[in-house]
Design a protein around this motif. Sequence first.
Motif, mmCIF file in Angstrom:
data_model
loop_
_atom_site.group_PDB
_atom_site.id
_atom_site.type_symbol
_atom_site.label_atom_id
_atom_site.label_comp_id
_atom_site.label_asym_id
_atom_site.label_seq_id
_atom_site.Cartn_x
_atom_site.Cartn_y
_atom_site.Cartn_z
ATOM 1 N N MET A 156 1.158 -1.356 -0.263
ATOM 2 C CA MET A 156 -0.210 0.201 -0.013
ATOM 3 C C MET A 156 0.849 0.842 -0.078
ATOM 4 O O MET A 156 0.283 2.239 -0.447
ATOM 5 C CB MET A 156 -0.865 0.104 1.136
ATOM 6 N N LEU A 157 2.091 1.074 0.985
ATOM 7 C CA LEU A 157 2.748 2.377 1.644
ATOM 8 C C LEU A 157 3.656 2.499 0.088
ATOM 9 O O LEU A 157 3.482 3.714 -1.343
ATOM 10 C CB LEU A 157 3.771 1.994 1.944
ATOM 11 N N ARG A 158 4.643 1.967 -1.336
ATOM 12 C CA ARG A 158 4.465 2.038 -2.730
ATOM 13 C C ARG A 158 3.636 2.354 -3.179
ATOM 14 O O ARG A 158 3.462 2.957 -3.839
ATOM 15 C CB ARG A 158 5.200 0.242 -2.865
ATOM 16 N N PHE A 159 2.242 1.563 -3.515
ATOM 17 C CA PHE A 159 1.133 2.189 -4.303
ATOM 18 C C PHE A 159 0.927 3.430 -4.072
ATOM 19 O O PHE A 159 0.966 4.206 -5.163
ATOM 20 C CB PHE A 159 -0.253 1.643 -3.659
ATOM 21 N N ILE A 160 1.021 3.859 -3.252
ATOM 22 C CA ILE A 160 1.035 5.149 -2.498
ATOM 23 C C ILE A 160 1.989 6.291 -3.276
ATOM 24 O O ILE A 160 1.967 7.249 -4.308
ATOM 25 C CB ILE A 160 0.335 6.302 -1.213
ATOM 26 N N GLU A 161 3.300 6.076 -2.923
ATOM 27 C CA GLU A 161 3.979 6.416 -2.961
ATOM 28 C C GLU A 161 4.350 7.237 -4.782
ATOM 29 O O GLU A 161 5.005 7.788 -5.340
ATOM 30 C CB GLU A 161 5.458 5.961 -2.973
ATOM 31 N N ASN A 162 3.851 5.766 -5.377
ATOM 32 C CA ASN A 162 4.214 6.239 -7.231
ATOM 33 C C ASN A 162 2.772 6.401 -7.889
ATOM 34 O O ASN A 162 2.621 5.883 -9.175
ATOM 35 C CB ASN A 162 4.147 5.015 -7.635
ATOM 36 N N PHE A 163 1.643 6.862 -6.003
ATOM 37 C CA PHE A 163 0.302 6.472 -6.943
ATOM 38 C C PHE A 163 0.289 8.002 -8.452
ATOM 39 O O PHE A 163 0.312 9.213 -8.158
ATOM 40 C CB PHE A 163 -1.473 6.735 -6.736
ATOM 41 N N ARG A 164 -0.029 7.474 -9.699
ATOM 42 C CA ARG A 164 -0.682 8.206 -10.631
ATOM 43 C C ARG A 164 -1.981 8.515 -11.132
ATOM 44 O O ARG A 164 -2.687 7.533 -11.308
ATOM 45 C CB ARG A 164 0.208 7.639 -11.800
ATOM 46 N N PRO A 165 -2.838 9.848 -10.971
ATOM 47 C CA PRO A 165 -3.786 10.568 -11.125
ATOM 48 C C PRO A 165 -4.463 9.744 -12.211
ATOM 49 O O PRO A 165 -3.493 10.063 -12.897
ATOM 50 C CB PRO A 165 -4.650 11.166 -10.099
#
Length: 422
Positions: free
Chosen positions: A411-420
């Motif tokens: 989840m943390l990696r997802f947040i850090e790399n999240f692309r709207p």
Amino acid sequence: MSRTEAAIGATTRSRLGDEIVSRINQLGAISETGEHLARIFLSPEHRIAADLILSWMRDAGMAAHLDAIGNVSGRYEGDRPGLPCLMLGSHYDTVRDAGKWDGPLGVITAIACVADLNRRGMRPPFAIEVIGFADEEGVRFASTLLGSRAIAGTFDESVLNVRDASGLTMREAMVQFGLDPEQIGAAARARRELHAYVELHIEQGPVLEQQNLPVGVVTAISGATRLAANLSGMAGHAGTVPMALRRDALAGAAECIVAVEQFCKADSAGLVGTVGVITAMPGATNVIPGRVSFTLDIRAPDDPHRKHAVAEIVQRIEAIAKRRELSLQIDVTHENRTVPCAPWLKAQVAEAVAAEGYGVFELPSGAGHDGMAMIDIADVAMLFVRCRGGVSHNPAEHVEAADADAGARVMLRFIENFRPRS
């Protein structure tokens, strides 16, 4: 991200699992009784839990408040104030005699991820909001997803007049809790305020354990159709009516139940069918049952498949009733649409899973979740975390610390790399 930031991130991430388990245990101790876990919507224990979660949100660097329906809401600003948010969360109410992990794992993990970003002074180019939905389970007022429906602007105000087992209306319970029922509309959010809604949740099933994987990428939240069936035959003396002349409603129901099981087992596209309640009348040892009622719960990852399956199952039940000379009434009591996880979000969750070194395994959710309401204002995605034995809604519900940590790191990696989505 620099090597120093990466090293700090790896160190802090390694502590997430232990921190999450500790908080799961703290929240799990807040219950109506010590004998079993029950934290029901708008109860005193529910308020104690809300205040504790709010304190964790503030410690994580979020501005936090209790909204108009009782959701706990925390906001972590992005690199400038007022940006649309990535919304994360789950629910903090429970069923009765519950496990500790269903719902709270998603809320606590999201808080832990924000706290990690805050420790490192990281501000993404979007805001992050963490929501602990007040009532997903629907135990007290027999209506599910109340917290998320309020956020989505689809709350049905008629529920305010529904009474609980003690005779208290939801309206009255809200006032006792310190909320104003007339302000529920203030909880609603607009689509422009959210980039997406993403929820981490225990699987509540055995598939990830079977695959020997700590996490899985959810493809869809399966829609559900529930039916109530009533079969009527002829009651009679158990010793005097020959077998060939009987119109045994219970024997007919048994054949129907086996037919449902066989039909669903033969399906390879995720169809599941359950008969959860059966009542035989008059219910005496020496009387042939003259009337039987039973429930049906049919779920599938896509709506056309589920609707076709329901029609086929009903036809088979009708044929059994006709052959056995039983009268039949069958009614739909509940229907929820399937909620597909958005492909663009699902792909980013899968990237985070792979980047953390795990195999990417996709599976549907057979259980309902708050995403079923949130789909009305945002694209949704889910990440499942393995639970021991696939047991849920049960005190034996359990997640290993290593799996909680794995879910948090993904989840943390997802947040850090999240692309709207552009």
